[in-house]
Write an enzyme that holds these catalytic residues in place. Structure first.
Site, short mmCIF file in Angstrom:
data_model
loop_
_atom_site.label_atom_id
_atom_site.label_comp_id
_atom_site.label_asym_id
_atom_site.label_seq_id
_atom_site.Cartn_x
_atom_site.Cartn_y
_atom_site.Cartn_z
N ARG A 68 0.85 -1.21 0.00
CA ARG A 68 0.00 0.00 0.00
C ARG A 68 0.88 1.25 0.00
O ARG A 68 1.45 1.62 1.02
CB ARG A 68 -0.89 0.00 1.25
CG ARG A 68 -1.72 1.24 1.42
CD ARG A 68 -2.87 1.34 0.46
NE ARG A 68 -3.89 0.32 0.71
CZ ARG A 68 -4.83 -0.01 -0.19
NH1 ARG A 68 -4.89 0.60 -1.36
NH2 ARG A 68 -5.73 -0.95 0.10
N GLN A 87 -9.17 -7.50 -7.46
CA GLN A 87 -9.09 -6.11 -7.93
C GLN A 87 -7.71 -5.80 -8.52
O GLN A 87 -6.69 -6.22 -7.98
CB GLN A 87 -9.37 -5.20 -6.72
CG GLN A 87 -9.06 -3.73 -6.96
CD GLN A 87 -10.12 -2.79 -6.40
OE1 GLN A 87 -11.31 -2.97 -6.67
NE2 GLN A 87 -9.70 -1.80 -5.65
N ARG A 92 0.72 -6.85 -9.48
CA ARG A 92 1.23 -6.25 -8.24
C ARG A 92 1.52 -7.28 -7.15
O ARG A 92 2.03 -6.90 -6.10
CB ARG A 92 0.28 -5.16 -7.74
CG ARG A 92 -1.11 -5.62 -7.37
CD ARG A 92 -1.97 -4.44 -6.87
NE ARG A 92 -3.32 -4.86 -6.52
CZ ARG A 92 -4.18 -4.12 -5.85
NH1 ARG A 92 -3.84 -2.92 -5.43
NH2 ARG A 92 -5.39 -4.57 -5.58
N HIS A 158 -0.16 3.16 -10.45
CA HIS A 158 -1.10 3.66 -9.43
C HIS A 158 -0.31 4.43 -8.36
O HIS A 158 -0.14 3.98 -7.23
CB HIS A 158 -1.78 2.43 -8.83
CG HIS A 158 -2.91 2.68 -7.89
ND1 HIS A 158 -2.85 3.57 -6.84
CD2 HIS A 158 -4.14 2.11 -7.83
CE1 HIS A 158 -4.00 3.54 -6.19
NE2 HIS A 158 -4.79 2.66 -6.76
N ASP A 203 -12.57 9.75 -6.35
CA ASP A 203 -12.18 8.52 -7.04
C ASP A 203 -12.68 8.63 -8.48
O ASP A 203 -13.81 8.25 -8.80
CB ASP A 203 -12.79 7.30 -6.31
CG ASP A 203 -12.21 5.99 -6.81
OD1 ASP A 203 -11.47 5.99 -7.81
OD2 ASP A 203 -12.50 4.95 -6.19
N GLU A 262 -2.75 8.65 -10.99
CA GLU A 262 -2.37 7.39 -11.62
C GLU A 262 -2.44 7.54 -13.14
O GLU A 262 -3.45 8.02 -13.66
CB GLU A 262 -3.33 6.29 -11.17
CG GLU A 262 -3.56 6.28 -9.66
CD GLU A 262 -4.77 5.44 -9.25
OE1 GLU A 262 -5.13 4.50 -9.98
OE2 GLU A 262 -5.34 5.71 -8.19
#
Ligand code: BG6
Length: 290
Positions: A68, A87, A92, A158, A203, A262
């Site tokens: 994170r 997701q 990643r 991101h 968002d 991002e």
């Protein structure tokens, strides 16, 4: 007077947090860290400045969880399409292969990584990530379709940025651009504001925009510039209070000191690569005093 000769950069391979393998990079101008887990850049900092990239104090460093903060690589899908498991794709949480470290005498360090092949990607799809560290941070995500069929995907770097106080931040470069608003079931809007300010959850997936974006941070007196190539989408995200509390790997108050801007290709900007084609998503992050 002649310019001083820069020292060469230095790269150290060591166990990072959670004992995950990590590269620690120092250059005459900056320091950086890259984990092989996710090819994840967790740190970039110019000498004399606060870190450019935000990292959550609550991040997991575990083989089965994304990190994170820093720069998670989102690929081959963004968000959570109904027909996909999980997701933001699997890149990643894969352990990437270290292919090359280049550290020439001018002080720049370049690291090249590759996503290992596996059942998730068709044979012939090659994915590379090239990170260059000097006074800026440049990341290039390269997909080559060596298969016999077209390959459709989304990608996104991101990137989490450190800010001093989210209330003193404005994000410029997206005026007049259409976006999909995640909190209202992806309804489509046009952004008519000169700058974005964050005072609640934001968002948004901005579409069909190749513009550079600037994060103006009056608190840290810094302007961060995000320049990009091969990217039609820019996602802007701050979870704000409730979502911050709901995320197990993110501190309750950390929404105040971060913002994600991002760069990638998502939703209607998804990429369709024909056999033999290569796509390059390149992002350059730089900063200057405000
Ligand atoms: C953003 C999405 O890019 O990533 C948000 O737009 C999402 O909707 C955020 O919450 C974080 O996702 P994750 O999977 O890392 O928690």
């Amino acid at each position: 007077m002649a310019n001083p000769i820069p020292q060469a950069g230095r790269v150290t391979f060591l166990d990072g947090r959670g004992e995950l393998p990590m590269l620690e990079i120092t250059t005459p101008w900056s320091s950086a860290e890259i984990y092989l887990h996710g090819a994840h850049v967790t740190h970039f900092q110019k000498s004399g400045e606060p870190p450019l990239l935000f990292m959550s104090q609550c991040s997991r460093f575990s083989p089965d969880a994304p990190i994170r903060g820093g720069i998670p690589i989102i690929f081959p899908w963004f968000g959570k399409p109904a027909d996909k498991p999980g997701q933001h794709g699997f890149a990643r949480v894969k352990v990437w292969e270290l292919k090359e470290i280049h550290s020439p005498a001018d002080g720049t360090v370049t690291v090249r990584l590759a996503l290992p092949g596996g059942a998730e990607l068709a044979a012939g799809i090659a994915v590379e990530y090239v990170v260059t560290v000097n006074s800026d941070l440049t990341a290039e995500f390269i997909v080559t379709n060596g298969s016999a069929a077209a390959f459709e995907f989304e990608n996104c770097l991101h990137t989490y940025f450190t800010v001093g106080d989210i209330g003193a931040v404005s994000v410029a470069g997206l005026k007049g651009v259409d976006y999909l608003n995640q909190p209202t079931a992806f309804s489509r809007h046009t952004d008519n504001d000169d700058v974005i300010r964050v005072a609640s959850e934001v968002d948004r997936a901005y579409l069909n925009t190749a513009h550079a974006v600037e994060i103006r941070d009056a608190s840290l007196r810094r302007v961060i510039r995000v320049e990009k190539e091969g990217s039609r989408s820019t996602v802007v995200w701050n979870p704000w209070i409730a979502k911050a509390k709901a995320m197990p790997d993110f501190g309750d108050e950390e929404y105040q000191t971060m913002i994600c801007v991002e760069s990638g290709n998502v939703a209607s900007d998804a990429i369709k690569l024909l056999p033999g084609e290569t796509s390059r998503l390149k992002v350059k992050l730089s900063s200057r005093p405000a």
